[in-house]
Motif scaffolding. Structure first.
Motif, mmCIF file in Angstrom:
data_model
loop_
_atom_site.group_PDB
_atom_site.id
_atom_site.type_symbol
_atom_site.label_atom_id
_atom_site.label_comp_id
_atom_site.label_asym_id
_atom_site.label_seq_id
_atom_site.Cartn_x
_atom_site.Cartn_y
_atom_site.Cartn_z
ATOM 1 N N HIS A 112 -43.487 -41.663 29.128
ATOM 2 C CA HIS A 112 -44.535 -41.890 28.133
ATOM 3 C C HIS A 112 -45.724 -40.970 28.380
ATOM 4 O O HIS A 112 -46.088 -40.687 29.519
ATOM 5 C CB HIS A 112 -45.011 -43.343 28.180
ATOM 6 N N HIS A 113 -46.339 -40.540 27.282
ATOM 7 C CA HIS A 113 -47.535 -39.715 27.394
ATOM 8 C C HIS A 113 -48.296 -39.752 26.072
ATOM 9 O O HIS A 113 -47.730 -39.539 25.006
ATOM 10 C CB HIS A 113 -47.179 -38.266 27.728
ATOM 11 N N GLY A 114 -49.592 -40.064 26.182
ATOM 12 C CA GLY A 114 -50.470 -39.942 25.034
ATOM 13 C C GLY A 114 -50.436 -41.081 24.040
ATOM 14 O O GLY A 114 -50.753 -40.879 22.864
ATOM 15 N N GLY A 115 -50.083 -42.280 24.451
ATOM 16 C CA GLY A 115 -50.077 -43.409 23.533
ATOM 17 C C GLY A 115 -50.151 -44.730 24.261
ATOM 18 O O GLY A 115 -50.088 -44.797 25.487
ATOM 19 N N MET A 116 -50.280 -45.813 23.483
ATOM 20 C CA MET A 116 -50.341 -47.149 24.054
ATOM 21 C C MET A 116 -48.949 -47.604 24.478
ATOM 22 O O MET A 116 -47.971 -47.404 23.754
ATOM 23 C CB MET A 116 -50.917 -48.140 23.040
ATOM 24 N N THR A 117 -48.861 -48.222 25.645
ATOM 25 C CA THR A 117 -47.621 -48.830 26.122
ATOM 26 C C THR A 117 -47.737 -50.334 25.922
ATOM 27 O O THR A 117 -48.561 -50.991 26.555
ATOM 28 C CB THR A 117 -47.373 -48.501 27.597
ATOM 29 N N SER A 118 -46.921 -50.864 25.031
ATOM 30 C CA SER A 118 -47.052 -52.276 24.673
ATOM 31 C C SER A 118 -46.325 -53.201 25.632
ATOM 32 O O SER A 118 -46.746 -54.347 25.834
ATOM 33 C CB SER A 118 -46.522 -52.497 23.253
ATOM 34 N N HIS A 119 -45.217 -52.718 26.251
ATOM 35 C CA HIS A 119 -44.414 -53.601 27.097
ATOM 36 C C HIS A 119 -43.788 -52.822 28.248
ATOM 37 O O HIS A 119 -43.385 -51.662 28.093
ATOM 38 C CB HIS A 119 -43.302 -54.286 26.294
ATOM 39 N N ILE A 120 -43.711 -53.494 29.407
ATOM 40 C CA ILE A 120 -42.943 -53.017 30.558
ATOM 41 C C ILE A 120 -42.172 -54.220 31.092
ATOM 42 O O ILE A 120 -42.765 -55.235 31.451
ATOM 43 C CB ILE A 120 -43.846 -52.442 31.661
ATOM 44 N N VAL A 121 -40.846 -54.120 31.126
ATOM 45 C CA VAL A 121 -39.994 -55.225 31.566
ATOM 46 C C VAL A 121 -39.080 -54.715 32.666
ATOM 47 O O VAL A 121 -38.429 -53.679 32.511
ATOM 48 C CB VAL A 121 -39.161 -55.792 30.402
ATOM 49 N N VAL A 122 -39.030 -55.428 33.809
ATOM 50 C CA VAL A 122 -38.156 -55.097 34.931
ATOM 51 C C VAL A 122 -37.131 -56.218 35.081
ATOM 52 O O VAL A 122 -37.479 -57.400 35.000
ATOM 53 C CB VAL A 122 -38.955 -54.923 36.236
ATOM 54 N N ASP A 123 -35.864 -55.854 35.317
ATOM 55 C CA ASP A 123 -34.816 -56.872 35.359
ATOM 56 C C ASP A 123 -34.853 -57.641 36.681
ATOM 57 O O ASP A 123 -35.499 -57.207 37.647
ATOM 58 C CB ASP A 123 -33.442 -56.226 35.142
ATOM 59 N N PRO A 124 -34.172 -58.795 36.788
ATOM 60 C CA PRO A 124 -34.246 -59.628 37.993
ATOM 61 C C PRO A 124 -33.733 -58.957 39.263
ATOM 62 O O PRO A 124 -34.115 -59.374 40.356
ATOM 63 C CB PRO A 124 -33.382 -60.846 37.639
#
Length: 525
Positions: A482-494
């Motif tokens: 990602h570069h130059g914008g809003m990051t709405s979600h970050i999800v990491v698995d169990p």
């Protein structure tokens, strides 16, 4: 088992039993993999031979590593900003909701296996490692279902509700005539939008652990429950209380209720069995941006020094937080089998865009605990998260800092300052080794080591180590993608093997790159 899992060699032990469906789509006869009653001290009986028992184990190196190598592998192409994202517990299925009002269902492992490669034109703005295209399984329209109207809306008086359409199993073909209870000379409006569904961006979304159903937050303030495996996207019930877009939804750890937050500044708890409102949590004075339940285990003890798989954190309760017997069945009962993302069903935090972070106890009627706002810090946040042992809280701020708050000691430990011109911190996420967090700013996503003392560390008194202890150490690395914008979600698995990130402004001001990336995570010892 489908061919997708047979091709995947990234996590053979965990993925070998990843699909919970039979070939014809029928749900297989399995016990709940993560018996939620275990959080209250109950140990589930051992499964029979006919039952499948999936252990979401962490690699021992994941708990004690000094670094994570996080590499993007696949890109799920979207035409619009991504407002919401949800994944099943096994990460087989991923749902994304975008600004165009569509929900898309992705096959995560087929995407990671490269079933569909990206074209050269699609790859030109992505990193060299991103060669695979997201495999979309299906999609459907996210329609607002007709709901309760008032006499004022159809020309009556008093504004009292007069008719409520049935929320279960209704579709656009089912319409109920509306007749005012108070005589009026004003004819009802002919606007068909009163009864006809319209598309709504899913402002928030969460999915049941086995992908049986999901809940979506709508622009109208309604929360819709829809099935996923059967009759995909069909709405079966609508929860109505919020009056503005529902920006936050979290299914409770026991999957018997949901916590919702809205632009109307209210936090509500719903009972999924009864389909009714349970409780209102009052305290926020701005639009809700985040909700998260507290983790209940301490995963990052050195496996080489301890074989105790029952390390817990009990900050303010006497509830037993010991893991189930399934955590002791592998590797001689050492803590490599800990389920590091298990949650406390009673304690959760909420954050609003004005920077206020509140901690709630579902068992108590007392006021929420407030997370302090440091001096000279602008009141703004879009994300807050717990550390993986539940002892700290990380809050992203508008001024490009992340505050580390000690939940037990109720004090500010430190603030982590992003490099200049990085922009606001839109999302934060903690990693299971207890040292690293993921910070998403406007410019990039960073993997930050919170234990490194550097000039980017600001103490509670306002000083940083550049004035007291000059250091050239760089406490972070850039995660490509990602570069130059809003990051709405970050999800990491169990199992901490995979990560998903999405870009979107979630209805607020900001620039989106419409990018959704699937990552592979490798611990570096």
């Amino acid at each position: 088992m489908s061919s997708d899992e047979e091709d995947l060699d990234l996590n053979d032990e965990a993925i070998s039993q990843i699909d919970n469906n039979s070939d014809d789509g029928e749900a297989m006869d399995t016990e709940d993999l993560l018996d939620q009653s275990s959080t209250r001290g109950y140990s589930a009986p051992p499964p029979s031979q006919q039952e499948r028992d999936i252990h979401f184990q962490l690699n021992p190196d994941t708990l004690s590593c000094d670094f994570y190598d996080i590499v993007p592998v696949a890109s799920a192409i979207h035409p619009n900003a991504i407002y919401s994202l949800a994944a099943s517990r096994c990460f087989r299925w991923v749902l994304t909701g975008s600004e165009d009002g569509f929900i898309r269902k992705w096959d995560f492992f087929a995407s990671m296996n490269g079933k569909t490669p990206l074209t050269q034109a699609q790859r030109h703005h992505l990193g060299d490692s991103v060669t695979n295209s997201g495999v979309i399984s299906s999609w459907w329209e996210n329609e607002e279902q007709p709901g309760m109207l008032t006499t004022s809306e159809i020309g009556g008086q008093g504004g009292e509700p007069i008719t409520k359409l049935e929320s279960g199993d209704m579709d656009s073909s089912q319409e109920t005539a509306i007749t005012p209870t108070t005589p009026t000379t004003t004819a009802p409006p002919t606007n068909s939008s009163l009864n006809e569904p319209r598309l709504s961006p899913p402002f928030s979304m969460d999915m049941q652990s086995e992908a049986l159903w999901s809940v979506q937050g709508m622009e109208s303030g309604a929360i819709q429950l829809a099935t996923i495996r059967h009759d995909e996207g069909k709405c079966h019930h609508v929860f109505r209380k919020h009056t503005m877009p529902v920006s936050v939804i979290r299914i409770t750890p026991g999957e018997t209720g949901i916590i919702s937050g809205s632009w109307d500044k209210n936090v509500l708890e719903w009972d999924l069995n009864a389909g009714s409102l349970v409780r209102e949590y009052s305290g926020h004075v701005a639009q809700l941006s985040t909700a998260q339940f507290q983790p209940i285990y301490t995963p990052f003890t050195n496996p080489a020094k301890s074989n105790d798989s029952k390390s817990t954190v009990d900050n303010d309760t006497s509830t037993s937080n010991e893991p189930t017997d399934s955590a002791d069945k592998n590797d001689g009962g050492d803590n490599t089998a800990l389920l590091w993302d298990q949650k406390n069903p009673d304690i959760f935090l909420t954050a609003s865009v004005d920077g206020q972070v509140l901690i709630w106890d579902r068992r108590a009627q007392k006021e929420a605990t407030k997370v302090g706002l440091p001096e000279k810090t602008p009141p703004w946040t879009l994300s807050a998260c717990w550390s993986t042992d539940g002892s700290k809280i990380y809050v992203g701020r508008r001024n490009g800092t992340v505050d580390e708050w000690d939940y037990v000691g109720q004090k500010l430990n430190q603030s982590l300052r992003m490099p200049l011109n990085s922009g606001p911190v839109y999302h934060v996420n903690a990693m299971p080794n207890g040292k690293h967090i993921i910070c998403a700013s406007t410019d990039n996503i960073r993997l930050w080591n919170t234990t490194v003392d550097s000039s980017y560390t600001i103490r509670p008194d306002g000083t940083n180590t550049s004035t007291t202890k000059p250091s050239s150490a760089i406490p972070f690395t850039i995660i490509p993608g990602h570069h130059g914008g809003m990051t709405s979600h970050i999800v990491v698995d169990p199992t901490c093997r995979y990560m998903i990130t999405a870009s979107g402004n979630r209805g607020w001001e900001g620039v989106s790159t419409n990018t959704c990336l699937f990552y592979d995570i490798s611990p570096i010892v």
